[in-house]
Design an enzyme around this catalytic site. Structure first.
Site, PDB file in Angstrom:
ATOM      1  N   ILE A   1       0.886  -1.167   0.000  1.00  0.00           N
ATOM      2  CA  ILE A   1       0.000   0.000   0.000  1.00  0.00           C
ATOM      3  C   ILE A   1       0.923   1.216   0.000  1.00  0.00           C
ATOM      4  O   ILE A   1       1.881   1.276   0.768  1.00  0.00           O
ATOM      5  CB  ILE A   1      -0.942  -0.014   1.232  1.00  0.00           C
ATOM      6  N   SER A   2       0.675   2.159  -0.868  1.00  0.00           N
ATOM      7  CA  SER A   2       1.588   3.283  -1.058  1.00  0.00           C
ATOM      8  C   SER A   2       1.669   4.184   0.169  1.00  0.00           C
ATOM      9  O   SER A   2       0.747   4.268   0.988  1.00  0.00           O
ATOM     10  CB  SER A   2       1.158   4.127  -2.257  1.00  0.00           C
TER      11      SER A   2
END
Length: 267
Positions: free
Chosen positions: A113-114
């Site tokens: 997840i960024s």
């Protein structure tokens, strides 16, 4: 989705913002923040959150990582979305305590997840409008789609890893994001039957801009996409004008390569 590594793979170099933000805009964003934190994004995800410690961590994330002078995210609607969507619901339970840290986190299958800043920055670059229909390439955890869901009319999201597509679709449904559609497939080809799109956001890096995505972007639309090899990538803002693309290089990044068709066509 950005790749996992020992250093934040999708962060700007040394955290340097790509463009300077006028102090007046920054003060405006900071002045609006208390009201934004108390407002819903129009999705029931805030109710699904419920835990005060997570809410406090999310507020710190917005204060310290997004509107700080050296980052300068200033779009009020983007800040509201980031302050409302429960990021911890999109990470594995065993690392939820780290959900609001200033870094990407692993979500399995070699993906992450960024970093919150990158999510906010890419979203802001799209200049989302309430009437927009947005295509996302690389669903990953579903968090970016959830952020967009409260800002636009419809989100179409494609994920090439089937297990991630199923999990993200389930989490988005569970949390009440009814305006997001998730498909397992090759993002290089886009979603032609739903085109044209007002904007397109890509979270994996081809070494060129896929023509099907250009074709599916409406006239006047915007695309945010990382382009390049794994060790040398840049985030581009593309604007479609008279059928052609205007390109602006906006940030050095490092995302995982786009697979599928893009992998077989790497130049």
């Amino acid at each position: 989705m950005p790749a996992a590594s020992d250093t934040p793979p999708d962060a700007a170099a040394a955290g340097t913002p790509p463009t300077a933000r006028p102090p007046g805009r920054l003060r405006l964003a900071m002045g609006l923040l208390p009201a934004l934190l108390g407002a819903a994004v129009g999705e029931p995800s805030a109710a699904a959150d419920g835990a005060a410690p997570y809410a406090a961590a999310r507020q710190r994330m917005v204060d310290q990582q997004l509107i700080a002078d050296w980052r300068g995210i200033s779009n009020p609607e983007v800040l509201r979305a980031m302050a409302t969507v429960p990021r911890h619901e999109f990470v594995p339970p065993e690392i939820r305590q780290s959900a609001y840290e200033d870094r990407p986190l692993p979500i399995g299958h070699g993906q992450t997840i960024s970093q919150p800043y990158i999510v906010a920055f890419m979203t802001e670059q799209l200049a989302p409008q309430a009437s927009d229909r947005v295509l996302e390439i690389g669903t990953g955890s579903g968090y970016q789609a959830a952020i967009l869901a409260g800002l636009v009319r419809e989100v179409y999201s494609i994920e090439i890893v089937e297990a991630l597509a199923k999990r993200a679709a389930g989490d988005l449904t569970r949390l009440g994001y009814g305006n997001v559609r998730v498909r397992h497939g090759d993002g290089y080809q886009g979603w032609p039957e739903a085109a044209p799109f007002d904007s397109i956001i890509v979270t994996c890096a081809p070494d060129h801009v896929p023509q099907p995505l250009v074709d599916q972007l409406r006239e006047g639309g915007r695309m945010v996409i990382p382009v390049g090899d794994f060790g040398d990538q840049s985030l581009f803002l593309l604007r479609k004008k008279d059928g052609r693309l205007e390109r602006e290089r906006i940030l050095p990044v490092r995302f995982v390569p786009m697979t599928g068709t893009a992998e077989s066509r790497r130049r």
